[in-house]
Design an enzyme around this catalytic site. Structure first.
Site, PDB file in Angstrom:
ATOM      1  N   GLY A  46     -21.787  25.439  86.821  1.00 45.57           N
ATOM      2  CA  GLY A  46     -21.547  26.827  87.192  1.00 45.57           C
ATOM      3  C   GLY A  46     -20.169  26.976  87.796  1.00 45.57           C
ATOM      4  O   GLY A  46     -19.577  26.004  88.284  1.00 45.57           O
ATOM      5  N   GLN A  51     -13.421  30.489  92.667  1.00 47.12           N
ATOM      6  CA  GLN A  51     -13.012  29.098  92.421  1.00 47.12           C
ATOM      7  C   GLN A  51     -11.784  29.006  91.516  1.00 47.12           C
ATOM      8  O   GLN A  51     -11.153  27.962  91.442  1.00 47.12           O
ATOM      9  CB  GLN A  51     -14.162  28.293  91.807  1.00 47.12           C
ATOM     10  N   CYS A  89     -20.332  20.561  93.576  1.00 46.30           N
ATOM     11  CA  CYS A  89     -19.506  21.746  93.369  1.00 46.30           C
ATOM     12  C   CYS A  89     -18.143  21.296  92.836  1.00 46.30           C
ATOM     13  O   CYS A  89     -17.569  20.336  93.353  1.00 46.30           O
ATOM     14  CB  CYS A  89     -19.336  22.491  94.693  1.00 46.30           C
ATOM     15  N   LEU A  90     -17.650  21.986  91.820  1.00 45.20           N
ATOM     16  CA  LEU A  90     -16.356  21.613  91.236  1.00 45.20           C
ATOM     17  C   LEU A  90     -15.216  21.754  92.238  1.00 45.20           C
ATOM     18  O   LEU A  90     -14.161  21.156  92.059  1.00 45.20           O
ATOM     19  CB  LEU A  90     -16.074  22.451  89.982  1.00 45.20           C
ATOM     20  N   HIS A 131     -26.373  29.076  94.217  1.00 41.40           N
ATOM     21  CA  HIS A 131     -25.119  28.393  94.565  1.00 41.40           C
ATOM     22  C   HIS A 131     -23.929  29.294  94.253  1.00 41.40           C
ATOM     23  O   HIS A 131     -23.019  29.452  95.081  1.00 41.40           O
ATOM     24  CB  HIS A 131     -25.044  27.081  93.774  1.00 41.40           C
ATOM     25  N   GLU A 132     -23.937  29.915  93.061  1.00 41.42           N
ATOM     26  CA  GLU A 132     -22.790  30.745  92.650  1.00 41.42           C
ATOM     27  C   GLU A 132     -22.743  32.053  93.440  1.00 41.42           C
ATOM     28  O   GLU A 132     -21.659  32.530  93.801  1.00 41.42           O
ATOM     29  CB  GLU A 132     -22.842  31.019  91.140  1.00 41.42           C
ATOM     30  N   HIS A 135     -21.034  31.515  96.616  1.00 39.73           N
ATOM     31  CA  HIS A 135     -19.568  31.472  96.495  1.00 39.73           C
ATOM     32  C   HIS A 135     -18.970  32.872  96.677  1.00 39.73           C
ATOM     33  O   HIS A 135     -17.895  33.021  97.256  1.00 39.73           O
ATOM     34  CB  HIS A 135     -19.148  30.954  95.119  1.00 39.73           C
TER      35      HIS A 135
HETATM   36 CO    CO Z   1     -19.685  25.551  93.681  1.00 36.53          CO
END
Ligand code: CO
Length: 156
Positions: A46, A51, A89-90, A131-132, A135
């Site tokens: 995701g 991000q 997480c990226l 999670h997203e 963000h």
């Molecule tokens: Co993330």
């Protein structure tokens, strides 16, 4: 399409509350297409607009069937049950931790054309959507971790 730079933990973009998407135009579509390409290149599950440095309420998650779910202005209306699982997480490369999330959620959002949709998501998709959505509130999953995984556990 283009691969965009993914900002990392410590970048202020990850700590801001994002503004709603109000224009469902070519610029948004380019952003979403670029996010798809960026997520695929990073082999992630995701990605949220902040991000890639865009402080708008847009995120994508892999749908588990080779496609993507695009969540614009998402809002979690209901949550049921709980699940505990590993999350990463990226924007926080190389770290994974156990996080408790709802087992099932009802989420309302708009698609890339501004159409309002509502879905029930379970298991992995519920976890990814939570999670997203976090963000977009400037929150990283790290604050929810009950235990970080050792490198050996991550490999397994
Ligand atoms: Co993330």
């Amino acid at each position: 399409m283009a691969i965009r730079n993914i900002v990392k933990q410590g970048d202020g973009c990850l700590e801001k509350v994002c503004r709603p998407v109000t224009e469902f135009n070519a610029r948004l579509h380019t952003l979403l297409d670029d996010m798809r390409e960026t997520l695929a290149a990073a082999d992630g599950a995701g990605l949220a607009a902040p991000q890639v440095g865009v402080l708008r309420r847009a995120a994508i998650i892999v749908d588990g069937e080779g496609g993507y779910l695009e969540l614009i202005n998402p809002e979690i209306l209901e949550q049921q049950g709980s699940q505990e699982g590993a999350e990463g997480c990226l924007s926080v490369p190389g770290r994974y931790g156990m996080v408790e999330r709802p087992q099932k959620i009802t989420i309302q959002f708009q698609d890339r054309n501004g159409e309002r949709r509502r879905l029930e998501l379970e298991d992995f998709l519920a976890r990814a959507a939570c999670h997203e959505t976090d963000h977009l509130e400037g929150k990283l999953y790290l604050r929810l971790v009950t235990r970080f995984l050792d490198p050996e556990e991550v490999e397994a």
